[in-house]
Scaffold this motif. Structure first.
Motif, short mmCIF file in Angstrom:
data_model
loop_
_atom_site.label_atom_id
_atom_site.label_comp_id
_atom_site.label_asym_id
_atom_site.label_seq_id
_atom_site.Cartn_x
_atom_site.Cartn_y
_atom_site.Cartn_z
N ARG A 80 -2.95 4.91 -2.43
CA ARG A 80 -4.07 5.66 -1.66
C ARG A 80 -3.36 6.84 -1.47
NH1 ARG A 80 -7.67 7.76 1.48
NH2 ARG A 80 -8.81 6.39 2.95
N THR A 81 -4.33 7.94 -2.09
CA THR A 81 -3.78 9.22 -1.95
C THR A 81 -4.65 9.83 -0.75
OG1 THR A 81 -5.47 10.26 -3.08
CG2 THR A 81 -3.48 9.56 -4.20
N VAL A 82 -3.94 10.82 -0.12
CA VAL A 82 -4.56 11.63 1.06
C VAL A 82 -4.13 12.98 0.97
CG1 VAL A 82 -5.06 11.72 3.45
CG2 VAL A 82 -3.66 9.98 2.48
N SER A 83 -5.23 13.92 0.86
CA SER A 83 -5.10 15.51 0.78
C SER A 83 -4.86 15.95 2.26
CB SER A 83 -6.16 15.92 0.30
OG SER A 83 -7.33 15.92 1.16
N ALA A 84 -4.45 17.30 2.36
CA ALA A 84 -4.21 17.64 3.80
C ALA A 84 -5.14 17.69 4.53
CB ALA A 84 -3.53 19.19 3.40
N GLN A 140 -6.12 -2.42 6.66
CA GLN A 140 -7.06 -3.52 6.51
C GLN A 140 -7.27 -4.04 5.06
OE1 GLN A 140 -10.52 -1.50 8.07
NE2 GLN A 140 -9.81 -1.69 10.28
N GLN A 141 -6.91 -3.21 4.11
CA GLN A 141 -7.06 -3.93 2.78
C GLN A 141 -5.95 -4.92 2.53
OE1 GLN A 141 -7.73 -2.05 -0.64
NE2 GLN A 141 -9.10 -0.67 0.37
N GLY A 142 -5.26 -5.39 3.64
CA GLY A 142 -4.64 -6.84 3.51
C GLY A 142 -3.22 -6.72 2.62
N VAL A 143 -2.66 -5.55 2.63
CA VAL A 143 -1.44 -5.06 2.03
C VAL A 143 -0.29 -5.92 2.81
CG1 VAL A 143 -1.89 -3.13 0.66
CG2 VAL A 143 -1.18 -3.03 2.92
N ASP A 144 0.91 -6.25 2.36
CA ASP A 144 1.91 -6.94 3.06
C ASP A 144 2.61 -5.62 3.47
OD1 ASP A 144 0.87 -9.32 1.96
OD2 ASP A 144 2.35 -9.70 0.42
N GLY A 145 2.78 -4.56 3.02
CA GLY A 145 3.59 -3.65 3.52
C GLY A 145 2.90 -2.20 3.23
N ILE A 146 3.46 -1.27 3.95
CA ILE A 146 3.17 -0.03 3.71
C ILE A 146 3.97 1.08 3.35
CG2 ILE A 146 1.59 2.05 4.42
CD1 ILE A 146 -0.11 -0.12 6.19
N LEU A 147 3.77 1.96 2.44
CA LEU A 147 5.03 2.89 2.05
C LEU A 147 4.38 4.34 2.28
CD1 LEU A 147 7.82 2.32 -0.50
CD2 LEU A 147 6.79 4.39 0.14
N VAL A 148 4.81 5.06 3.16
CA VAL A 148 4.33 6.33 3.16
C VAL A 148 5.15 7.41 2.76
CG1 VAL A 148 3.62 7.93 4.94
CG2 VAL A 148 3.27 5.73 5.33
N ALA A 149 5.03 8.23 1.68
CA ALA A 149 5.70 9.05 0.84
C ALA A 149 5.11 10.29 0.66
CB ALA A 149 5.72 8.37 -0.64
N GLY A 207 0.88 -1.23 0.04
CA GLY A 207 0.12 -0.07 0.01
C GLY A 207 0.87 1.13 -0.11
N VAL A 208 0.66 2.09 -1.16
CA VAL A 208 1.41 3.34 -0.91
C VAL A 208 0.56 4.59 -0.64
CG1 VAL A 208 2.78 4.94 -2.24
CG2 VAL A 208 3.13 2.45 -2.55
N LEU A 209 0.85 5.11 0.54
CA LEU A 209 0.02 6.34 0.91
C LEU A 209 0.83 7.61 0.38
CD1 LEU A 209 -2.46 6.54 2.63
CD2 LEU A 209 -0.81 7.01 4.71
N TRP A 210 -0.17 8.23 -0.19
CA TRP A 210 0.86 9.40 -1.06
C TRP A 210 0.11 10.91 -1.04
CZ3 TRP A 210 -0.23 11.06 -6.45
CH2 TRP A 210 0.81 11.97 -6.92
N ASP A 211 0.82 11.86 -0.35
CA ASP A 211 0.08 12.97 0.02
C ASP A 211 -0.10 13.86 -1.70
OD1 ASP A 211 -0.42 15.22 0.60
OD2 ASP A 211 1.24 16.12 1.67
#
Lengths: 325, 325
Positions: free
Chosen positions: A94-98, A111-120, A62-66
């Motif tokens: 997965r994007t997130v706005s401010a 919860q989506q069941g990803v094996d790892g998460i990267l916050v960028a 899962g890549v969390l991206w601002d």
DNA sequence: CTCTAATATGTAAGGGCTTACAAAGGAGAA
DNA sequence: TTCTCCTTTGTAAGCCCTTACATATTAGAG
């Protein structure tokens, strides 16, 4: 078309097909070849769902991206995806706005069941630590560009603090003692930059004044307004550092309009910096290296390797038109 | 923690839990509430894998994204992700660089088990049609910014052809008859733009000359070299249209260096255009609208609704410094 | 030509959910 | 009170893989 069909056509059991699928070496070459041939012939590909269910791994990161980050980040996310893919991982974006709830985003991703998460590319604040902790209990979390001391959370960061300290020292050598620092909010990353700024002053035996550390919205017009106000208020400054290129650029444009000229330096060394005239100097945080490193380390981590929780790479300065003057 | 645990704690069967999970209305409110409470209490979330296996749907959309596109596309991909998420879909990102095999990317994505595919920011060529066709047989395919007539493939496009024709007409009114058109390759999208350009000439009773339709690498330096060469070769032109802002910007910078001034217009109206001085005029393809529309239509399509295979939205021109002169 | 030890293959039990169908419960009518 | 007829709930059979364990095959040694 499923594993049974393939097995039937090859006159073997599904276990053997599965072995081939997973590259087990305990299959006679002749059998393997036949199975592979039939697979190709039928254009078969195993269900990632079923596989995931069987193994407990989704092979997804899962890549969390601002999404509010400088758009220079676009190439970065491509790099992340490519690096992950090279390691056999898919990228769930997965994007997130401010204004959005980062914590919610983080937990949903977990919860989506990803094996790892990267916050960028993320303006993380203290409050996000709890969410990171929770997420990390489900899957390893890798943070790009911040330093967070939470178990299960790994960080890769560029030493911008030091770079800015060095930059301030350099400006001091050129008799610039009133350096304006523009930042876009109280994020962990900005805080480090401010620290670097203060360190630079301290190293020269001075104390940085808070009145020259200014928070501003990351939009050109906001920066423009801000600079104009400062000038009106007769706040004196003889150089500008922006914690993003966007901020520095805004300042540069505003100064240009008022006929002023002084060193202006941004951060991130985005493509933007070279597109404008005069070309913008920028502290290069090596976003590409950062991203690739982060993705690689995360994958190693997922493969059970021991990985250092904190990795730093050095930053350096891209000197351009707006530097020497 | 799985559905059995929840069922046991609530003293109901897994079927009932599943019904609650899926919002079935055939559950007594009291039962539902209790189950929901226990779920929350245990921080339970169903396995997307198992769900996918059960239903045959992954609730994931594969987004194929050209990583070489102008970085202005970054916000667009965020918009796509957000729109999809609003519809309950996740985004599986797959980037492709210019040198990579788009067909392979497309088929890999289709095999990942996504419910639908969205192709974005993409320099599609004729050769990709076959791959699109194959992919479309597995899952509906939505293409942003191109017009492809293949069953199972849906398109959302901005009418840049007409916009460019109009632009050419406008330039003609101002006696600009030798308009340079810079493009970055023989993609479907560029081809339409070239057509628009020709249409503009034709409408004025002229014929566009091929010598002013130039292909160039999408890099500032390449454009710079290109413009210089053209000037050296004494190719005369009195206006420039670039099929991306990057191209137009490169031309603008090159002209600026040689002291020339003429209308320069880009395409895409990327943030870049407003960041530079002088500000760049650009044909706005409403990338945001395009992306949101595409994502929404795709979701509708996935929900079994009938969707038009081709949707057009109008483009318009953002007139800035480089336009009137 | 046996016998042992690998090596190759098969069997069957999950993994966590959905859903068709069966069963039970409850409400209202007679 | 008994009998329908809904409404609510349960049972069990998938969905498509993986994998531990059992079995069959083969090679090499004696």
């Amino acid at each position: 078309m499923n594993i049974y069909d393939i097995a039937k056509q090859c006159e073997v059991s599904i276990a053997t097909v599965s072995r081939v699928l997973n590259g087990s070496d305990k299959v006679r070459p002749a059998t393997r070849d036949k199975i592979l041939a039939v697979m190709k012939e039928n254009n078969y590909s195993p269900s990632s769902m079923a596989r995931g269910l069987g193994t407990g791994y989704t092979r997804m990161v899962g890549v969390l991206w601002d999404s509010d980050t400088d758009s220079h980040f676009a190439p970065a996310i491509a790099l992340i995806e490519q690096t992950l893919r090279q390691q056999g991982m898919s990228t769930l974006l997965r994007t997130v706005s401010a204004t959005e709830d980062k914590q919610k985003a983080l937990s949903e991703l977990a919860q989506q069941g990803v094996d790892g998460i990267l916050v960028a590319g993320f303006g993380l604040t203290d409050e996000d630590e709890a969410a990171l902790y929770t997420a990390a209990s489900r899957a390893p979390v890798m943070v790009v560009g911040a330093n967070i001391n939470v178990p299960g959370v790994y960080c890769v960061q560029c030493d911008e603090r030091r770079a800015i300290a060095g930059l301030v020292a350099d400006l001091f050598l050129r008799q610039r003692r009133n350096i304006l620092l523009l930042h876009d909010g109280d994020t962990l990353s900005n805080r480090e930059k401010v620290e670097g700024y203060r360190e630079g002053y301290a190293a020269a035996g001075y104390t940085a004044e808070d009145s020259r550390i200014i928070q501003v919205e990351p939009r050109l017009d906001a920066v423009n307004t801000c600079i104009k106000q400062l000038l009106m208020q007769r706040v004196s400054f003889d150089a500008v550092i922006g914690t993003t290129d966007m901020l520095a650029l805004g300042a540069q444009k505003a100064l240009q309009r008022t006929g002023l000229s002084m060193p202006v330096i941004g951060c991130n060394n985005s493509p933007l910096a070279q597109c404008v005239t005069p070309e913008l100097s920028s502290i290069d945080n090596h976003a590409e290296t950062l991203c690739v490193t982060a993705a690689e380390l995360l994958c190693r981590c997922l493969q059970g390797e021991e990985v250092s929780p904190y990795t730093v790479i050095p930053a350096d300065l891209a000197e351009r038109d707006t530097f020497r003057r």
